[in-house]
Design a protein around this motif. Structure first.
Motif, mmCIF file in Angstrom:
data_model
loop_
_atom_site.group_PDB
_atom_site.id
_atom_site.type_symbol
_atom_site.label_atom_id
_atom_site.label_comp_id
_atom_site.label_asym_id
_atom_site.label_seq_id
_atom_site.Cartn_x
_atom_site.Cartn_y
_atom_site.Cartn_z
ATOM 1 N N GLY A 37 0.769 -1.234 0.000
ATOM 2 C CA GLY A 37 0.000 0.000 0.000
ATOM 3 C C GLY A 37 0.799 1.282 0.000
ATOM 4 O O GLY A 37 0.221 2.376 0.003
ATOM 5 N N PHE A 83 -3.590 3.840 6.709
ATOM 6 C CA PHE A 83 -3.529 2.426 6.341
ATOM 7 C C PHE A 83 -2.138 1.849 6.614
ATOM 8 O O PHE A 83 -2.006 0.704 7.053
ATOM 9 C CB PHE A 83 -3.892 2.247 4.875
ATOM 10 N N LYS A 91 -2.765 -5.602 7.061
ATOM 11 C CA LYS A 91 -2.459 -5.177 5.690
ATOM 12 C C LYS A 91 -2.426 -6.366 4.743
ATOM 13 O O LYS A 91 -2.934 -6.296 3.629
ATOM 14 C CB LYS A 91 -1.122 -4.416 5.660
#
Length: 347
Positions: A37, A83, A91
């Motif tokens: 991410g 995040f 994750k």
């Protein structure tokens, strides 16, 4: 290539678009959770680089708002920080099985993807408008437009509009659980990678570009006096004759303006206001006058003259020349003998 630095940056960024998908399909997500991410904002940064590259190719004036593009990319990077603070297990789980439906629980994930593609859509629309405006005003700044016009493939930037809009729809239907498609996130990444890969290849094409030295609004400037505009035209004419620019293929408004020591905007406004011509038509007058002298004083074939002066074919030169001769004759600019000889050479 005035856009070389932007293209180089885009090339370096492109592989990171697919990093999450590579980790997922290779089964390496648990091995490299710190990379998951991190690069979700890269497509926006790529869109910004493509926009700046096109700006550098097509517009002469420097970009004064580069900080805006940096701020946009920074915003999307910061927006993904929450995040990145997730645990490694969370994750891995989220990217191994992207969410579908459950808007109340997953709305931050959906909203982030929608805003990413909305930003790309805005960039794509701005690029598309820039390309269309460049083509529309090309005759206002170059004579031989075929040397500077964008190839049809360059006009496929509208494909970026379709892909970004399609990605937004895909996020919406997934969030609403209208389809059960666990690879929607990977499809979006693949589409981004594919379209930017093609765009980079197009930007790497080696060809002539003519960064426009004037804005569309400049052509409607009415602050010049007639005396100022006639003085500008006189300086331009002296530069044309002194440097024999009527024989120069690929001549640009900027080149003539620099040789005449005038501003491109001044010349563009003067030709429009005084002569009611764009730059291309303005220089064609001198080319056709030069062609007239060659035809009257020699036996050179019209096809050779057309090639020498950059006309696409003998037919094009002949048609333009007939109109030019007829207009001159109506203004008593030609003697009857010259008119007859010119028309005879054409026939």
């Amino acid at each position: 290539m005035p856009h070389a630095s932007n293209v180089l940056f885009a090339i370096l960024l492109l592989p990171f678009v697919m990093l999450d998908e590579i980790l997922r399909f290779s089964g390496l997500l648990p091995e490299f959770p710190f990379l998951i991410g991190v690069f979700q904002f890269i497509p926006v940064l790529l869109a910004a680089q493509v926009y700046l590259a096109m700006h550098n190719m097509l517009i002469e004036k420097p970009v004064h708002n580069k900080w805006v593009h940096k701020a946009i990319a920074t915003f999307f990077f910061v927006a993904q920080v929450p995040f990145l603070l997730f645990s490694d297990e969370a994750k891995v789980a989220l990217f191994s099985n992207p969410p579908m439906g459950a808007i109340a629980d997953n709305w931050p994930f959906y909203v982030y993807y929608m805003f990413i593609n909305f930003a790309i859509l805005i960039y794509a629309l701005k690029i598309d408008d820039m390309v269309k405006e460049y083509d529309f005003h090309l005759s206002d700044q170059v004579v031989d437009i075929t040397q500077y016009e964008l190839p049809e493939t360059m006009k496929l930037f509208s494909g970026l509009v379709s892909i970004s809009f399609g990605a937004i729809l895909l996020v919406i239907v997934t969030a609403l659980n209208l389809i059960q498609f666990s690879y929607w996130q990977g499809i979006i990444s693949l589409l981004h990678f594919g379209i930017f890969y093609v765009i980079i290849l197009l930007l790497l094409q080696r060809r002539r570009y003519s960064p426009c030295p004037i804005d569309a609004e400049d052509l409607s400037d009415r602050t010049y006096s007639e005396e100022e505009m006639r003085l500008t035209l006189a300086k331009a004419e002296r530069a044309i004759i002194r440097n024999k620019l009527y024989k120069a293929l690929g001549l640009r408004l900027r080149t003539l303006a620099d040789l005449a020591e005038i501003e491109p905007k001044d010349l563009a406004v003067a030709t429009r206001s005084i002569l009611n011509r764009n730059f291309r038509a303005y220089m064609y007058h001198y080319r056709l006058e030069y062609a007239k002298k060659i035809i009257l004083r020699s036996d050179i074939k019209i096809s050779a003259i057309a090639k020498r002066l950059g006309f696409t074919s003998e037919k094009v030169l002949s048609e333009m020349f007939v109109k030019y001769v007829q207009n001159m004759a109506s203004d008593d600019a030609l003697s009857q003998e010259e008119h007859d000889r010119l028309m005879h050479r054409k026939n």
